[in-house]
Design an enzyme around this catalytic site. Structure first.
Site, PDB file in Angstrom:
ATOM      1  N   PRO A   1     200.798 -61.221 -59.054  1.00  0.00           N
ATOM      2  CA  PRO A   1     200.472 -59.798 -58.921  1.00  0.00           C
ATOM      3  C   PRO A   1     201.550 -58.918 -59.548  1.00  0.00           C
ATOM      4  O   PRO A   1     201.351 -57.718 -59.734  1.00  0.00           O
ATOM      5  CB  PRO A   1     200.395 -59.581 -57.404  1.00  0.00           C
TER       6      PRO A   1
ATOM      7  N   GLU B   1     204.622 -67.442 -51.136  1.00  0.00           N
ATOM      8  CA  GLU B   1     205.173 -66.162 -51.605  1.00  0.00           C
ATOM      9  C   GLU B   1     205.347 -66.136 -53.127  1.00  0.00           C
ATOM     10  O   GLU B   1     205.881 -65.179 -53.687  1.00  0.00           O
ATOM     11  CB  GLU B   1     206.506 -65.874 -50.908  1.00  0.00           C
TER      12      GLU B   1
ATOM     13  N   ASP C   1     179.633 -56.619 -75.087  1.00  0.00           N
ATOM     14  CA  ASP C   1     180.021 -56.508 -73.682  1.00  0.00           C
ATOM     15  C   ASP C   1     180.843 -55.259 -73.407  1.00  0.00           C
ATOM     16  O   ASP C   1     181.545 -54.772 -74.279  1.00  0.00           O
ATOM     17  CB  ASP C   1     180.904 -57.696 -73.288  1.00  0.00           C
TER      18      ASP C   1
ATOM     19  N   ARG D   1     184.440 -67.736 -72.592  1.00  0.00           N
ATOM     20  CA  ARG D   1     183.167 -67.225 -73.125  1.00  0.00           C
ATOM     21  C   ARG D   1     183.341 -66.564 -74.484  1.00  0.00           C
ATOM     22  O   ARG D   1     182.363 -66.249 -75.161  1.00  0.00           O
ATOM     23  CB  ARG D   1     182.451 -66.317 -72.109  1.00  0.00           C
TER      24      ARG D   1
HETATM   25  N1  SAH Z   1     204.860 -62.340 -52.760  1.00  0.00           N
HETATM   26  C1  SAH Z   1     204.135 -62.267 -53.967  1.00  0.00           C
HETATM   27  C2  SAH Z   1     202.649 -62.538 -53.743  1.00  0.00           C
HETATM   28  C3  SAH Z   1     202.337 -63.977 -53.608  1.00  0.00           C
HETATM   29  S1  SAH Z   1     200.636 -64.255 -53.487  1.00  0.00           S
HETATM   30  C4  SAH Z   1     204.282 -60.871 -54.562  1.00  0.00           C
HETATM   31  O1  SAH Z   1     204.300 -59.903 -53.818  1.00  0.00           O
HETATM   32  O2  SAH Z   1     204.338 -60.744 -55.784  1.00  0.00           O
HETATM   33  C5  SAH Z   1     200.524 -65.968 -53.880  1.00  0.00           C
HETATM   34  C6  SAH Z   1     200.102 -66.280 -55.306  1.00  0.00           C
HETATM   35  O3  SAH Z   1     198.791 -65.789 -55.532  1.00  0.00           O
HETATM   36  C7  SAH Z   1     200.952 -65.713 -56.406  1.00  0.00           C
HETATM   37  O4  SAH Z   1     202.074 -66.512 -56.664  1.00  0.00           O
HETATM   38  C8  SAH Z   1     199.982 -65.689 -57.575  1.00  0.00           C
HETATM   39  O5  SAH Z   1     199.933 -66.926 -58.232  1.00  0.00           O
HETATM   40  C9  SAH Z   1     198.649 -65.470 -56.894  1.00  0.00           C
HETATM   41  N2  SAH Z   1     198.212 -64.053 -56.965  1.00  0.00           N
HETATM   42  C10 SAH Z   1     198.116 -63.184 -55.954  1.00  0.00           C
HETATM   43  N3  SAH Z   1     197.657 -61.998 -56.350  1.00  0.00           N
HETATM   44  C11 SAH Z   1     197.433 -62.104 -57.670  1.00  0.00           C
HETATM   45  C12 SAH Z   1     196.974 -61.196 -58.671  1.00  0.00           C
HETATM   46  N4  SAH Z   1     196.645 -59.935 -58.393  1.00  0.00           N
HETATM   47  N5  SAH Z   1     196.877 -61.652 -59.930  1.00  0.00           N
HETATM   48  C13 SAH Z   1     197.220 -62.911 -60.245  1.00  0.00           C
HETATM   49  N6  SAH Z   1     197.683 -63.804 -59.348  1.00  0.00           N
HETATM   50  C14 SAH Z   1     197.792 -63.416 -58.083  1.00  0.00           C
END
Ligand code: SAH
Length: 252
Positions: free
Chosen positions: A92, A119, A172, A157
């Site tokens: 994220p 995490e 698209d 795709r």
């Molecule tokens: N503590 C981290 C969140 C970990 S969530 C932070 O705040 O950045 C656990 C995992 O889910 C992440 O390591 C990632 O691989 C995935 N993940 C969660 N949200 C995501 C998003 N919006 N986009 C891509 N991967 C995501």
């Protein structure tokens, strides 16, 4: 294209890539998909892959040594096929994925998606073996699998031969900075809701203009910021008049 998902839940990947156009692309050899279990690279008898963060705080992190060895192992196997995988970390905290990024990644011969869990991962991995950190939006999932699968689907795709009709990917939403125009199929009247008459007219030039106008209006209403990237230079006379009218009405 080869795509490898490095994950703690390899069984979650297969069902997402066995159906429809993607499933067929795999059968025809356009696409190779595999899921590798991070735990296969654990070295202790408990198969430990995570540990607590230095400095304290809640949750666990995927360990640097385990993930590094796993990525290196996948890269070594790819090298036998003369492939050099591009490594994407799902996070994220990364730049937000969009259609242009899907196009860019669809040019790679081989991709590895590192799916975080808990995490996240030890930050040193970014320098050691990650080419790019990508998010699928401003929200937090519990693991990277769904994010990686969504990106991989958008990428797959776009590969030549995956969609039956090559044109459909070009038209698209997001491919031209405009959202797609509304589409309808039979019946032409359902519960009094009628299909726009222009679509039944058989006049292809009128239909094309109407569809472009609908795309433009929908984008203006729902995602006006996308119009910043729109190329107005290629508009024909009728399209220019439409845009001028919107300007005059101060809608644009
Ligand atoms: N503590 C981290 C969140 C970990 S969530 C932070 O705040 O950045 C656990 C995992 O889910 C992440 O390591 C990632 O691989 C995935 N993940 C969660 N949200 C995501 C998003 N919006 N986009 C891509 N991967 C995501």
């Amino acid at each position: 294209m080869d795509i490898t998902f490095l994950t703690l839940n390899p069984e979650s990947i297969e069902p997402l890539f066995s159906q429809g156009v993607i499933g067929r692309a795999r059968l025809s050899g356009i696409l190779n998909i595999q899921a590798v279990n991070i735990r296969d690279y654990a070295t202790d008898k408990h198969h430990t892959v995570d540990d607590t963060p230095y400095g304290g705080g809640s949750g666990m992190l995927l360990k640097v040594d385990i993930v590094y060895t796993a990525v290196s192992g996948i890269k070594q196997k790819a090298a036998i096929k003369n492939l050099k995988p591009y490594v994407v970390l799902t996070s994220p905290g990364g730049k937000v994925f969009h259609q242009q990024k899907a196009c860019e990644l669809s040019q790679k011969e081989s991709l590895i998606f590192v799916c975080g869990q808990y995490e996240g991962i030890d930050a040193r991995l970014n320098d050691l073996c990650i080419d790019e950190e990508i998010s699928i939006g401003d929200f937090v999932l519990s693991g990277g699998e769904m994010a990686a699968a969504a990106m991989a689907n958008a990428i797959c795709r776009l590969l030549p031969g995956v969609l039956g009709d090559e044109v459909s990917a070009i038209e698209d939403s997001h491919s031209t900075s405009l959202l797609e125009y509304p589409q309808y199929t039979r019946p032409s009247d359902f519960l009094g809701q009628k299909v726009p008459s222009v679509l039944l007219s058989g006049d292809h030039a009128r239909i094309e203009l109407w569809r472009w106008q609908q795309s433009f209006l929908k984008t203006l209403q729902i995602r006006p910021e996308l119009l910043k990237n729109y190329d107005f230079t290629g508009l024909d006379k009728k399209q220019k008049k439409f845009v001028d009218d919107l300007h005059k009405q101060q809608l644009l």
